[in-house]
Write a protein that holds these residues in place. Sequence first.
Motif, mmCIF file in Angstrom:
data_model
loop_
_atom_site.group_PDB
_atom_site.id
_atom_site.type_symbol
_atom_site.label_atom_id
_atom_site.label_comp_id
_atom_site.label_asym_id
_atom_site.label_seq_id
_atom_site.Cartn_x
_atom_site.Cartn_y
_atom_site.Cartn_z
ATOM 1 N N PRO A 116 0.816 -1.121 -0.047
ATOM 2 C CA PRO A 116 0.049 -0.053 -0.125
ATOM 3 C C PRO A 116 0.911 1.274 0.121
ATOM 4 N N GLY A 117 0.670 2.004 -0.831
ATOM 5 C CA GLY A 117 1.290 3.366 -0.995
ATOM 6 C C GLY A 117 2.499 3.375 -1.974
ATOM 7 N N GLN A 118 2.687 2.370 -2.394
ATOM 8 C CA GLN A 118 3.705 2.101 -3.685
ATOM 9 C C GLN A 118 3.252 1.895 -4.993
ATOM 10 N N SER A 119 3.731 1.928 -5.915
ATOM 11 C CA SER A 119 3.360 1.696 -7.339
ATOM 12 C C SER A 119 4.017 0.647 -7.930
ATOM 13 N N LEU A 120 3.488 0.164 -9.115
ATOM 14 C CA LEU A 120 4.021 -0.945 -9.917
ATOM 15 C C LEU A 120 5.431 -0.728 -10.069
ATOM 16 N N ALA A 121 5.787 0.603 -10.513
ATOM 17 C CA ALA A 121 7.168 0.953 -10.798
ATOM 18 C C ALA A 121 8.058 0.682 -9.701
ATOM 19 N N HIS A 122 7.468 0.590 -8.586
ATOM 20 C CA HIS A 122 8.185 0.389 -7.247
ATOM 21 C C HIS A 122 8.675 -1.071 -7.320
ATOM 22 N N ASP A 123 7.509 -1.916 -7.598
ATOM 23 C CA ASP A 123 7.610 -3.435 -7.737
ATOM 24 C C ASP A 123 8.669 -3.984 -9.013
#
Length: 334
Positions: A116-123
């Motif tokens: 939560p709070g992160q984006s797919l780009a972070h993943d």
Amino acid sequence: MPHALPLPPLDDLTRDAHVVALPLRNRFRGVDVREALLVEGPNGWTEFSPFVEYESAEASAWLAATIDFGWGPAPVAVRSSVLVNATLPAVDAALVPGILRRYPGCRTVKVKVAEPGQSLAHDVARVRAAREFVGDSGRVRIDANTNWSIDQTLEALEALAPFALEYVEQPVRTVPELAAVRDRIAAEGLGVPVAADESVRKATDPLAVARAGAADLLVIKAQPLGGITPALRVVQDAGLPVVVSSAIDTSVGLSMGAYLAASVPSLDHDCGLGTAAMFTSDVTREPLLPSGGAIDVRRVDVDVDLLRASAAAPERREWWLARVAACYRQLEQR
């Protein structure tokens, strides 16, 4: 879930119990400090550590596992060590190498995604860093902890396709959604197996996901399933490959998981039992830390000085003792 063993007296579970609070090196699934209750039974030390938000009806299965490991029959191990994966929290990609170096010899990384709070780009950045660390011969799996929708799962798997995922663990919440994800993966030719975790350990019927054809493999944890014996029944009845994992346990709880993994006849995947590396301290001078990519299958000798050093606040100890009593009453009624 019925409890097959005669219950020891409640006083045996609480009189000399220790409640510890172990800090984590990195925040993991919203947790910075892991609390657990430890008690010594006739077989040795055993652990009770359901997450604090679980009500007694659900947590009572964890107490059944505590009793099974401390008072029940000894499991029959078919291996003396268990290959384990590294566990990568939802951290910035720059931190990945430092964290994975805590898991010497591990060829597999489980990456937390959908934080939560992160984006797919972070993943994508985190998974890329994990793949670079283990190289082409290593294995990278991801765990979304039910935080995606079906469409989000497919979007993520397409974005992560270059990293040759071993599997995706519990991307969605329900068994029908898991089945739909599995069908969509097949239809779109993504070739990523689906693993079920929450749909097993938090389900009233842990075999429902297997009967529905909603997963390619199951993640099995001893404590939520009531102990090693009932967990082995799930493995046998499901007829699917399994990964034995933990729930951020101390080395005592990891010992329970190691004996479960050692008792599974066929174990083709590295297990999620290397998580002692996530703690800044433990309850034993010889923690079950990964070495050569594996942990030993053994009982843990708890150190009294470490128990004292990691002791939870008195009010937290009382809270845990009351929790044991509430779960004990649940088991008495079954």
